[in-house]
Design an enzyme around this catalytic site. Structure first.
Site, PDB file in Angstrom:
ATOM      1  N   GLN A 111     -17.053  14.421  25.598  1.00  0.00           N
ATOM      2  CA  GLN A 111     -16.834  12.991  25.818  1.00  0.00           C
ATOM      3  C   GLN A 111     -16.369  12.330  24.517  1.00  0.00           C
ATOM      4  OE1 GLN A 111     -19.881  10.194  27.848  1.00  0.00           O
ATOM      5  NE2 GLN A 111     -18.538  11.125  29.370  1.00  0.00           N
ATOM      6  N   GLU A 128     -24.050  20.115  26.459  1.00  0.00           N
ATOM      7  CA  GLU A 128     -22.846  20.633  25.801  1.00  0.00           C
ATOM      8  C   GLU A 128     -22.918  22.114  25.477  1.00  0.00           C
ATOM      9  OE1 GLU A 128     -23.899  17.614  25.374  1.00  0.00           O
ATOM     10  OE2 GLU A 128     -22.165  16.311  25.512  1.00  0.00           O
ATOM     11  N   HIS A 139     -19.352   8.165  17.064  1.00  0.00           N
ATOM     12  CA  HIS A 139     -18.214   8.201  17.985  1.00  0.00           C
ATOM     13  C   HIS A 139     -16.908   8.094  17.201  1.00  0.00           C
ATOM     14  CE1 HIS A 139     -21.444   7.054  20.763  1.00  0.00           C
ATOM     15  NE2 HIS A 139     -20.679   7.421  21.758  1.00  0.00           N
TER      16      HIS A 139
HETATM   17  C1  LIG Z   1     -24.985  14.949  23.684  1.00  0.00           C
HETATM   18  C2  LIG Z   1     -24.301  13.810  24.349  1.00  0.00           C
HETATM   19  N1  LIG Z   1     -23.363  14.033  25.268  1.00  0.00           N
HETATM   20  C3  LIG Z   1     -22.726  13.017  25.864  1.00  0.00           C
HETATM   21  C4  LIG Z   1     -23.010  11.722  25.551  1.00  0.00           C
HETATM   22  C5  LIG Z   1     -22.257  10.564  26.214  1.00  0.00           C
HETATM   23  N2  LIG Z   1     -23.179   9.805  27.059  1.00  0.00           N
HETATM   24  C6  LIG Z   1     -23.760   8.665  26.630  1.00  0.00           C
HETATM   25  S1  LIG Z   1     -24.890   8.066  27.726  1.00  0.00           S
HETATM   26  C7  LIG Z   1     -24.553   9.333  28.811  1.00  0.00           C
HETATM   27  C8  LIG Z   1     -25.284   9.416  30.094  1.00  0.00           C
HETATM   28  C9  LIG Z   1     -26.748   9.460  29.880  1.00  0.00           C
HETATM   29  O1  LIG Z   1     -27.404   9.527  31.096  1.00  0.00           O
HETATM   30  P1  LIG Z   1     -28.958   9.337  31.166  1.00  0.00           P
HETATM   31  O2  LIG Z   1     -29.638  10.277  30.235  1.00  0.00           O
HETATM   32  O3  LIG Z   1     -29.348   9.412  32.595  1.00  0.00           O
HETATM   33  O4  LIG Z   1     -29.228   7.886  30.595  1.00  0.00           O
HETATM   34  P2  LIG Z   1     -28.746   6.496  31.210  1.00  0.00           P
HETATM   35  O5  LIG Z   1     -27.515   6.121  30.472  1.00  0.00           O
HETATM   36  O6  LIG Z   1     -28.554   6.663  32.661  1.00  0.00           O
HETATM   37  O7  LIG Z   1     -29.872   5.589  30.891  1.00  0.00           O
HETATM   38  C10 LIG Z   1     -23.587  10.182  28.315  1.00  0.00           C
HETATM   39  C11 LIG Z   1     -23.061  11.361  29.017  1.00  0.00           C
HETATM   40  C12 LIG Z   1     -23.991  11.524  24.571  1.00  0.00           C
HETATM   41  N3  LIG Z   1     -24.332  10.298  24.163  1.00  0.00           N
HETATM   42  N4  LIG Z   1     -24.617  12.569  23.997  1.00  0.00           N
END
Ligand SMILES: Cc1ncc(C[n+]2csc(CCOP(=O)(O)OP(=O)(O)O)c2C)c(N)n1
Ligand SMILES: Cc1ncc(C[n+]2csc(CCOP(=O)(O)OP(=O)(O)O)c2C)c(N)n1
Ligand SMILES: [Mg+2]
Ligand SMILES: [Mg+2]
Lengths: 330, 365, 330, 365
Positions: free
Chosen positions: C80, C58, C125
Site C-alpha cells: 500500500q 505483508e 508514508h
Molecule cells: C503493515 C501495514 N500495512 C498496511 C497498512 C495500511 N493500512 C492502514 S489502516 C489499514 C486497515 C486497518 O484495518 P483494521 O486493523 O481493521 O483497523 P481499522 O482501520 O478498521 O480501525 C491498512 C491496510 C498499514 N498501516 N500497515
C-alpha cells in the site's frame, strides 16, 4: 586475559548487577545459556524474569524490548544469529530509530547480533548486518574487534539512551587469546570502564597508505600491512570500531598524511558501507588524494557454504595485499 | 450447565450476527467453552460519577473529531486524517478503567482513549495541525500521536507493531511489580498481522498484565471481514493462546466498561492477559479521503449508524435509568463541543515548527 | 497522453490479459481498486482469484507470492505504501534474492512500492526504499520517472525471471501531464513494449557538469539545469532509471566529458545509493575528475510531516542549484 | 453425543499428557468441539504394498541420518548438521501421501519426507558434503535443501518463512485447478512466529489445498514448550483460524498416514486446509553440536526413545499383524542401510565446487 566471549559475558553480568532495569531477552538464553553460551549461568543468578527465554518470534520480542525501553527499562536482546534480525526489521528501522526524533522519548535497547562468517555457516548464518541499518538515522552501530572493546562497548551500549546495533563477531568469540596479534589484545581493566563511541583506533601507524577497516577484517588488515612492510611500504591500519557515530576525523587525518586509501570490510563491496566512506573522502579531501580510492569487500554473491566457495568469497590477506600493492604502485 | 450462562452452540457461532446476537448478551470464551452471558442495560451501568465522566468523554471524542474533520476541510490539517467515529464509546469506556500511572497503547481510531487517559484536546489539535507545540513538534501528525506525560505511547503506521510494544510496556509494569495493567487496541485487520500473534502469545506465556481489545469495526480499509479471517469470531483465537476471551457489543459503552474493568482487575492481580473482541462499525470512511460508499454496504451502514451510535445509546440509557437528566446530557454535549472548539482555536494560534531544528533530536543525549 | 498512474494500470491489465499466470496480491486492491486506484475495475474483469484482497499480512502475502513464483506463476505484489515493505524484509532479502543463486529456481515476482514523499505524508508514508535492498545481490531495483518508463518497465518487470523491486512514485501518479517538462513525457506506443533495464537516459545534454539522478528528483534536476544555463553553465542531466542493473557506462562516459559530477536523490544523503555511485567514480575514473564528487540528498532526519519541516527536508531546486554553482566555481 | 467420539473435557485438555493420552486415540478439533477418536493399531494399518514402502523409507531416513552423523564426525560435513531422529515415522508417513506432481515444503527435521517424496539419498549426501553435484552446488548445505525435480522447496534458516511459501505453492496448485495438494511442516517453536499465523490465516481465508503439520517434538532448541506457548495444545489454534485440527501421536507412522491421507483428500476436493499437530520427541540434540543433556529431562528422553521410537513401533506392528515377516523387516533395514552407505560412498567421490563459478547465477536469465 579473557576471550571476546568472556568479555561479553562479563559486561552483561556486571551491568545486570549494577542496574536492576537491565534485563535480557533472547532465544535459548536462559535454561540453555544461549547458542554461544554467553549467558550460561545467568538464569540461575538473575532468575527467569531477567533472563528471558522467549518464544521464536524476533519481531515480537524486539517489540517487547522497545516497549519496556519506553518505560525506562534497559533491555538487551540477543539474536541467535545476526541474520535473523531481518525478522525484526520494521521494529528497529521504523519504530525504535525514530521514536526520539518524533519526540516520544528515548529507546535504550541493545540488539546483540552475532555476525559475519565463522566456518561454512552458509548464507543464513554468516551475514554482516550493518548495511541493513546504516542509512537509518537514530541507530548507533558498533563493531568491537577486541575483547577490550567488546566489554567496554557493550557496557557503553547498555548505558546509551539510544538503540544500539551491537555487532559481535562469532569468529572472535573463542579465538585463542595468545594467537591474536598483540595490538588486538589490550589489557582489560579490573575496574568498570566503557569505550566511547565514535573513536577509531590506529592499530598500526604508517605513512604510505591508509587501510581503514572494522570487524573481522582487522586480522587480514594487520597481516597484509606486515607483508607490505617487507615490500618497504608503510601502511597505516585503522579500526573504525563504530560506524555510527563515525570517526570521520580519523579517516581524514590519515588520508591527508598518506594520500592513498583502501577501505576494507568482510561484507560485500557493492552496497557496503565502504561506499559511503569512499564518498566522504572523495567529497571532503579530494585534493589530498594521490590515487583512486579503493574498496575491498566480498564479491557479488550470497555467502556460500562449501569451503572452496567460502574461501573465495571472503576477503583474504592475499586480496588485501594485492590491493595495497596496486595502490603502492600508483 | 449453568442455565444463566448457557454454552454457545456451533450453529450460533457459525451464523453469528453481530447486530442481533450481541444485543443483550456477550460471549465469554474459556478454553473450548463459549458461554453466553446475559445482562440488562440497567445492571451494567456505572456509578453516577463515572457515568458523567464517561458521557462527557464520549461527547468530547465525537466533538474533537468532528472539529478536526471540519478543520481538515478548511485546510488546517497537513496530510490526511483518520477518525474513530463509531468507536468513541468503546475507546472511552475501556481507557477510563486505567489508573493514571498505567500505560495506554492506542491505535488510530482511539481518540476517545487518548482523551480518557488525559491527553488534552489542545495537544491533539496542535498535533493534527502540525504545530511546534504538538507532542511530536510537527515531526509527525494525524493519528500518529502519543503523550508521554499521561503514559500514552505513540503508534507508528505499520499495523500490528503496537501489540508487541504493548507487551513490553506490560513487561515493565510487571517487572517493577506495582500491579499496573496496560490496555492495547488492534483492528480486525490488525489481527491478521504476525505481530499480533507473536505478541499475544508472548503475553500469554508470561502472564503479562495486559488487556488486548480487538476493535472489530467490520472493515479494514476496503477489505471485508470475510477476506480477512475465516473463523466465526476473532475471539475464538483466545483458546489458541490459552487466554480467556470476550466478545462484546462495543457500541454499548457501559458494557465495555463493565467487562474491561474486570479484565484489568484480573491483570493487576497477576491473572494475565485477556482478549476482548469489541464489535463496532467504522461509521465513516477509512480516512478523510476515502470514498467509502464505493465498497460499503450502505444499508448496513445506515442501520448501524442510526441505531448503534454509541453516543446516542449512552444518552438514552443514562436518561432512561435516571443517571442523568436530559438537560445534563445536553449540557455535557455542549461543554464537550465548546472544549473542542476552544482547543482548536488555541492550537491554530500555535507556531509552525522552525526548520532550523530539522535535524535535532535524532539521537537522545 | 496518459498519466503515470494510468500507465501502470495499463501495464498490469495488458500483462494479465497476455499471461494467465500473472496475478495480483495486495491490500484493498480488489473490491476497493487499491489505495491509489491503480487496479480499479480489475476484480470485475479478472475475478477475485487473480486480483487478491489479502489479509493485513505483508510478510505472509509476500511469502505466498514467492511460493507461487517458485511454481512458475508471475505474482505482482502491491504494497500500500513502500514503507510497509519493511514488514516483508526477510522474505525478500533472505528468501527471494538468493533462491536462484542457491540453484533452487527463479523467483519471478514484482514488488510494487509506492515510494517517496507526496505532501505531508509523514515518516511512515514517504520513505525511499532503495537502500534497504541495494546491497543484496539478486534483486533488481527499478525507478521509473515517466509514464513511458512506468508502463514499459512494469511489463519488463513482470516478464523478468527475477525478483524486481519496482519503485513507483506517488508524486507522479496523478501529475498533470501537461505540466511536465517535455522530456518527461515521451510518447507511449500503441503496441506492446518493454523498457530494458540498465539503460540510463540522458534528459539533457551538457558539457560542464554531470547531474546524475533518478526518481522524483528528475524534476528538480531539470529545473536546476535550466537555472545554470542562465549562468552560462551547461549541465548534463541523466536519469539512471534502474539502480540494479546499473548503467555504469553512462555515468562514466558523462564524467569523462564533464569532469564534475553531482549525484542527486530524494533519499537521505548519508547511506544513500549516491555513496556507492560516488565510490565507483572515485575508483574508476578518478583521473578525469576536476572537482570533488558531490552528493545531494535529504539531511540526517526522518521524513517530517509538518510543511515547513518537510520542505526543508526534501532536496529542492534551490539546493540543487547551489550545489551546481559550487561545482561550477571549483 | 457420539459415544464412539466423546467430547474431550476441559480437564483432559488442561492436563494433557502426550505420552498416555495419545496412546490409542487422537483428538479431532472442529470449531469449539474437540472429540476423542479411538482407533486400534490394526485398523489403521495401510495395505501391504504401502506398508512395505513405508517401512523401507523410515529405515532409510534413519540410515541416511545415521550415515550423515558419522560422516560429520569423520569430517566430511562442512558447517553443522541437524537431524530428524524420532520424526522419521511422521515425516515419511505424511509425505508418502503426496502424489508425484504435488509439492512438498519441508523443514529441517524432515529428511524422511524428502526421501518419501523422491529426493535421492545420493543427492542429499552431496548436499551435506558441500559437493558441486548437490542440489545447491555447494552454495548451501545441511538441511537447507530442496529438490526441484521432485517438487520439493528449499527452506531458508529463518523459521516460520516456509509456511507463507507453502501457501503460495498451494495457491499455484489451486489457480491451475488440477486438484493438487501441498504438505508443509513447522515446529512447535515455529508456531510462535508471525509467519505461521499470517500464512495459516491466509490459507484458511482462501481455502487453499494445504495440510500443515506441526511437528511438536517437545523442544525448540533449548526452549521448553511451557516457554513457547500457553495453550493446552497447539491444535487449539485451529478454531481461531476456522480450520479443522487433529492432535496425533506422530511416533505411530500408520496413524499419521491414516490422518494425513484424509486431510489431503479433503484439500484436493476443495475442502481447504487442515492443521495437524503431530507429537514426537526430538530424539537427539538440536544439532550435532548440541549438548542436550544439559537441558533435557533425560528420564523423559529415555522413556520416549525406548518406547516411542517410530521405527521400532512400525517394525513391531507390521510383524504383529502379519503385514511383514521378521525376516522381511530385517531385510528392509539392511537394504536401507546399504543404500545410505552406497550413496555416501558415491557422494564422497563427487568434486567440490569450482570457485570460478562463485558469482554465477545471482540472477536468472
Ligand atoms: C503493515 C501495514 N500495512 C498496511 C497498512 C495500511 N493500512 C492502514 S489502516 C489499514 C486497515 C486497518 O484495518 P483494521 O486493523 O481493521 O483497523 P481499522 O482501520 O478498521 O480501525 C491498512 C491496510 C498499514 N498501516 N500497515
Ligand atoms: C527466525 C529464526 N530464529 C531463530 C532461529 C534459530 N533456530 C534454529 S532451529 C530453532 C528452534 C526451532 O524449534 P522448532 O520450530 O520447534 O523446530 P525443531 O528444531 O524443534 O524441530 C531455532 C531457535 C532460526 N532458525 N530462525
Ligand atoms: Mg477494522
Ligand atoms: Mg520443536
Amino acid at each position: 586475559m579473557i576471550t571476546y566471549r568472556e568479555a561479553l559475558s562479563e559486561a552483561l553480568w556486571e551491568e545486570m548487577e549494577r542496574d536492576e532495569d537491565v534485563f535480557l531477552l533472547g532465544e535459548d538464553i536462559g535454561l540453555g545459556g544461549g547458542a554461544f553460551y554467553i549467558t550460561k549461568g545467568f538464569m540461575e543468578k538473575f532468575g527467569r524474569d531477567r533472563v528471558v527465554d522467549v518464544p521464536l518470534s524476533e519481531a515480537g520480542f524486539t517489540g517487547a524490548a522497545i516497549g519496556a525501553a519506553l518505560c525506562g527499562m534497559r533491555p538487551v536482546v540477543e539474536f541467535q544469529f545476526a541474520d535473523f534480525v531481518t525478522e525484526s526489521y520494521k521494529m528497529i528501522v521504523d519504530y525504535a530509530a525514530g521514536n526520539h526524533y518524533r519526540q516520544m522519548g528515548p529507546v535504550p535497547i541493545v540488539l546483540r547480533l552475532p555476525a559475519a562468517a565463522l566456518v561454512s555457516a552458509g548464507p543464513f548464518h554468516s551475514q554482516n548486518p550493518e548495511i541493513w541499518f546504516f542509512g537509518t538515522p537514530g541507530l548507533k552501530i558498533v563493531a568491537p574487534a577486541t575483547a577490550f572493546d567488546a566489554k567496554g562497548m557493550l557496557k557503553g551500549a547498555i548505558r546509551d539512551p539510544n538503540p544500539v546495533i551491537f555487532m559481535e563477531y562469532k569468529k572472535f568469540y573463542n579465538y585463542p587469546v595468545d594467537e591474536l596479534p598483540e595490538v588486538l589484545r589490550p589489557e582489560i581493566p579490573e575496574d568498570d570502564y566503557t569505550v566511547p563511541f565514535g573513536q577509531a583506533r590506529t592499530l598500526r601507524e604508517g605513512d604510505d597508505i591508509s587501510l581503514i577497516t572494522f570487524g573481522t577484517t582487522v586480522l587480514e588488515a594487520l597481516e597484509a600491512a606486515e607483508v607490505l612492510e617487507n615490500d618497504g611500504v608503510s601502511v597505516e591500519v585503522i579500526d573504525l570500531r563504530t560506524l555510527v557515530p563515525l570517526d570521520k576525523a580519523a579517516i581524514i587525518e590519515s588520508v591527508k598524511k598518506t594520500g592513498k586509501i583502501l577501505f576494507l570490510h568482510e561484507a560485500r563491496k557493492r552496497g557496503g558501507v565502504g561506499g559511503e566512506l569512499a564518498a566522504i573522502v572523495a567529497e571532503e579531501v579530494f585534493e589530498y588524494l594521490d590515487a583512486p580510492i579503493r574498496r575491498l569487500g566480498a564479491p557479488e554473491a550470497h555467502v556460500p557454504l562449501s569451503p572452496p566457495l567460502e574461501r573465495a568469497y571472503l576477503p583474504s590477506t592475499e586480496k588485501v595485499v594485492s590491493e595495497l600493492r596496486d595502490l603502492a604502485a600508483f | 450447565m449453568d442455565a444463566k450462562h448457557p454454552l454457545a452452540t456451533r450453529e450460533e457461532l457459525a451464523n453469528l450476527d453481530f447486530y442481533t446476537d450481541l444485543a443483550d448478551r456477550y460471549l465469554a470464551v474459556d478454553g473450548l467453552e463459549a458461554r453466553w452471558v446475559s445482562f440488562t442495560r440497567k445492571e451494567i451501568l456505572p456509578d453516577q460519577e463515572t457515568a458523567g465522566r464517561m458521557h462527557y468523554l464520549v461527547s468530547l471524542a465525537r466533538a474533537v473529531e468532528e472539529t478536526l474533520d471540519s478543520a481538515f476541510r478548511a485546510g488546517h490539517i497537513p496530510g490526511t486524517a483518520f477518525f474513530g467515529r463509531g468507536n468513541e464509546g468503546a475507546s472511552v469506556a475501556s481507557a477510563m478503567c486505567l489508573e493514571d500511572h498505567e500505560w495506554l497503547v492506542p491505535m488510530h481510531r482511539n481518540c476517545g482513549a487518548h482523551l480518557a487517559k488525559g491527553h488534552p484536546p489542545r495537544s491533539i489539535m496542535s498535533h493534527f495541525f502540525g504545530r511546534a507545540d504538538g507532542p511530536s513538534g510537527g515531526r509527525d501528525g494525524n493519528f500518529h500521536m502519543g503523550y508521554r506525560p499521561k503514559r500514552i505511547t505513540q503508534l507508528i503506521s505499520h499495523i500490528g507493531t503496537m501489540v508487541p510494544i504493548a507487551t513490553g510496556v506490560a513487561w515493565a509494569a510487571k517487572a517493577r511489580g506495582k500491579g499496573e495493567a496496560t490496555i492495547n487496541y488492534i483492528g480486525d485487520g490488525g489481527t491478521s498481522s504476525g505481530d499480533f500473534h507473536e505478541a499475544v502469545n508472548f503475553a500469554a506465556v508470561r502472564k503479562l498484565p495486559l488487556v488486548i481489545i480487538i476493535d472489530n469495526n467490520q472493515y479494514a480499509y476496503k477489505t471485508l471481514l470475510s477476506d480477512q479471517y475465516a473463523c466465526d469470531a476473532l475471539v475464538l483465537k483466545a483458546p489458541g493462546y490459552g487466554l480467556p476471551g470476550f466478545l462484546i457489543d462495543g457500541t454499548n459503552a457501559p458494557l465495555v466498561h463493565h467487562v474491561c474493568s474486570q479484565a484489568l482487575e484480573r491483570a493487576r492481580a497477576g491473572g494475565g492477559p485477556t482478549l476482548i473482541e469489541s464489535i463496532t462499525l467504522r461509521a465513516a470512511g477509512h480516512s478523510v479521503y476515502d470514498k467509502f460508499a464505493d465498497y460499503v454496504d450502505m444499508e448496513h451502514f445506515e442501520k448501524w449508524t442510526n441505531e448503534r451510535d454509541p453516543i446516542k445509546r449512552l444518552d438514552e440509557a443514562l436518561i432512561e435509568f435516571g443517571v442523568m437528566t436530559a438537560e445534563e446530557v445536553a449540557a455535557s454535549h455542549a461543554r464537550a463541543r465548546k472544549d473542542a472548539e476552544d482547543a482548536r482555536d488555541e492550537a491554530l494560534k500555535s507556531p509552525m515548527p522552525d526548520p532550523a531544528y530539522l535535524t535535532e533530536g535524532v539521537f537522545a543525549e
